[in-house]
Write a protein that holds these residues in place. Structure first.
Motif, PDB file in Angstrom:
ATOM      1  N   MET A   1      18.255 -33.309  40.445  1.00 32.32           N
ATOM      2  CA  MET A   1      17.875 -31.986  39.978  1.00 32.32           C
ATOM      3  C   MET A   1      19.162 -31.189  39.785  1.00 32.32           C
ATOM      4  O   MET A   1      19.977 -31.095  40.680  1.00 32.32           O
ATOM      5  CB  MET A   1      16.948 -31.332  41.006  1.00 32.32           C
ATOM      6  N   GLU A   5      17.896 -26.014  37.379  1.00 35.64           N
ATOM      7  CA  GLU A   5      16.508 -26.332  37.711  1.00 35.64           C
ATOM      8  C   GLU A   5      16.187 -25.901  39.137  1.00 35.64           C
ATOM      9  O   GLU A   5      15.093 -25.415  39.422  1.00 35.64           O
ATOM     10  CB  GLU A   5      16.256 -27.826  37.549  1.00 35.64           C
ATOM     11  N   ASN A   6      17.138 -26.078  40.049  1.00 35.20           N
ATOM     12  CA  ASN A   6      16.949 -25.690  41.438  1.00 35.20           C
ATOM     13  C   ASN A   6      16.776 -24.180  41.556  1.00 35.20           C
ATOM     14  O   ASN A   6      15.923 -23.703  42.309  1.00 35.20           O
ATOM     15  CB  ASN A   6      18.130 -26.168  42.288  1.00 35.20           C
ATOM     16  N   TYR A   8      15.594 -22.226  39.215  1.00 33.65           N
ATOM     17  CA  TYR A   8      14.290 -21.920  38.616  1.00 33.65           C
ATOM     18  C   TYR A   8      13.172 -22.154  39.628  1.00 33.65           C
ATOM     19  O   TYR A   8      12.301 -21.307  39.811  1.00 33.65           O
ATOM     20  CB  TYR A   8      14.076 -22.772  37.365  1.00 33.65           C
TER      21      TYR A   8
END
Length: 69
Positions: A1, A5-6, A8
């Motif tokens: 990840m 993305e983390n 988000y």
């Protein structure tokens, strides 16, 4: 990840937790104030020599119908 993305996922989780907390506080507040109001109405009804009829529709929020005869 990836890092973006983390962030988000963390943001979405924080928003969800905040919404749950706000909804919980609103439900608790509604229940508390409805319970206090029922108590006050019952006391006033008894002071005036009446007999109260209380119908509670929702135990979680203490939504109710009150009548003093």
């Amino acid at each position: 990840m990836s890092l973006s993305e983390n962030k988000y996922v963390t943001g979405v989780v924080m928003i969800g937790v905040t919404l749950l907390l706000v909804v919980s506080l609103l439900i608790a507040g509604t229940s508390y104030f409805n319970t206090k109001e029922i108590s006050a109405l019952s006391s006033q009804c008894h002071e005036n020599g009446g007999e109260e009829t209380i119908e509670i529709f929702n135990n979680l929020t203490s939504e109710y119908s009150f009548e003093c005869r």
